[in-house]
Design an enzyme around this catalytic site. Structure first.
Site, PDB file in Angstrom:
ATOM      1  N   GLU A 174      27.747 -59.057  26.282  1.00 42.57           N
ATOM      2  CA  GLU A 174      27.784 -58.433  24.958  1.00 42.57           C
ATOM      3  C   GLU A 174      28.262 -59.390  23.877  1.00 42.57           C
ATOM      4  O   GLU A 174      28.178 -59.078  22.694  1.00 42.57           O
ATOM      5  CB  GLU A 174      28.696 -57.203  24.977  1.00 42.57           C
ATOM      6  N   GLU A 182      15.019 -39.819  28.804  1.00 44.85           N
ATOM      7  CA  GLU A 182      14.843 -38.381  28.931  1.00 44.85           C
ATOM      8  C   GLU A 182      13.845 -37.805  27.924  1.00 44.85           C
ATOM      9  O   GLU A 182      13.443 -36.639  28.045  1.00 44.85           O
ATOM     10  CB  GLU A 182      16.196 -37.682  28.784  1.00 44.85           C
TER      11      GLU A 182
END
Length: 304
Positions: free
Chosen positions: A118, A87
């Site tokens: 992960e 963004e």
């Protein structure tokens, strides 16, 4: 060494006594409980205000010297980092490399769960090696429960390379200690749905990233007053926003604002400088460059 055998002691994994009968609540009671628990996100941000301010100052200083900001995480935490990074270019007209999100599993993990990825600390280190992190950069590790090996591997690699390191987690430092330049702890307590850190932990993480990235861009001169004067005019919505900014901050009507915006090359900040000082686009851009994009400073500068 992190103990990954049992995470039951972590704040994010504990049972929330207020939701013990979650499956027996009416729908309205369920919504009300979420609303009550989400108030804790505001308290957590307030408690972390000094750490967030320090992170903003360090990051803006690094970016002003040619550094980059990397968010790195897995699962929800990593996706939120990617979202915030994505963004920045349309909102602040930043180059894509300025703020980057790194997610365990890459782009595919944005839409399909890949939480098993992960657990490899070496992958986190390799991800930073791939983008050639240096001492000029900032690396923010995001992990709600604080223990994600992928993130810890990345932070260790970042420290080895001399980068500024930030850490964001929703567990107390004594539960998961780590050596970083700024340690941001957002303590929202146990989730309504035990262990589901996409809830309060995810919400407070998004809030913190909003504050961090926006604060950095304010420091870098991407904002005038509370207007995004470096907005990237890439579609009709953003052009409309740019025109409204020009109209609100000047005495121009919409056609005049549109003409000014076009003459500035669709650059709102430059358009304002041109309007307020009477300089041509080339001189205006030189002034802005001279003052590192800070419009207020450029306005107070003697003419070139």
């Amino acid at each position: 060494m992190l103990n990954l055998e049992s995470r039951g002691h972590l704040l994010t994994e504990q049972n929330n006594p207020k939701s013990q009968n979650l499956d027996q609540l009416t729908t309205l009671e369920l919504v009300d409980l979420f609303n009550q628990e989400d108030q804790k996100t505001l308290e957590a941000i307030a408690q972390a205000r000094h750490a967030l301010a320090q992170a903003i100052d360090l990051t803006s200083a690094a970016l002003s010297q040619g550094g980059r900001l990397f968010y790195i995480g897995a699962g929800t935490s990593g996706r939120l980092g990617v979202l915030d990074a994505a963004e920045c270019p349309p909102t602040f007209c930043t180059p894509p490399e300025w703020v980057q999100g790194i997610l365990a599993g890459g782009e595919a993990a944005l839409v399909k769960s890949s939480e098993a990825l992960e657990d490899r600390a070496e992958d986190g280190a390799a991800a930073l090696d791939a983008v050639k992190v240096t001492e000029r950069d900032v690396v923010l590790g995001i992990t709600a429960g604080g223990t994600t090996p992928y993130v810890h591997g990345a932070i260790a690699e970042a420290r080895k390379r001399g980068a500024t390191t930030l850490f964001l987690a929703c567990v107390p430092a004594e539960q998961v200690p780590i050596e970083v330049d700024v340690d941001i702890r957002l303590l929202v307590g146990p989730e309504i749905l035990a262990g589901s850190t996409r809830l309060k932990a995810g919400t407070v993480t998004k809030m913190a990233l909003n504050i961090l990235s926006t604060g950095v861009m304010v420091k870098l001169g991407k904002v005038y007053g509370n207007r995004m004067v470096d907005v990237s005019v890439t579609n009709q919505k953003l052009r409309d926003r740019a025109l409204r900014i020009l109209q609100d901050l000047t005495d121009l009507d919409r056609p005049q604002a549109a003409d000014l915006l076009d003459r500035s090359g669709q650059r709102v900040k430059l358009a304002l400088l041109m309007h307020w000082t009477g300089v041509d686009p080339e001189t205006g851009q030189q002034l802005l460059d001279q003052h590192h994009g800070q419009l207020r400073q450029a306005l107070q500068s003697p003419p070139l």
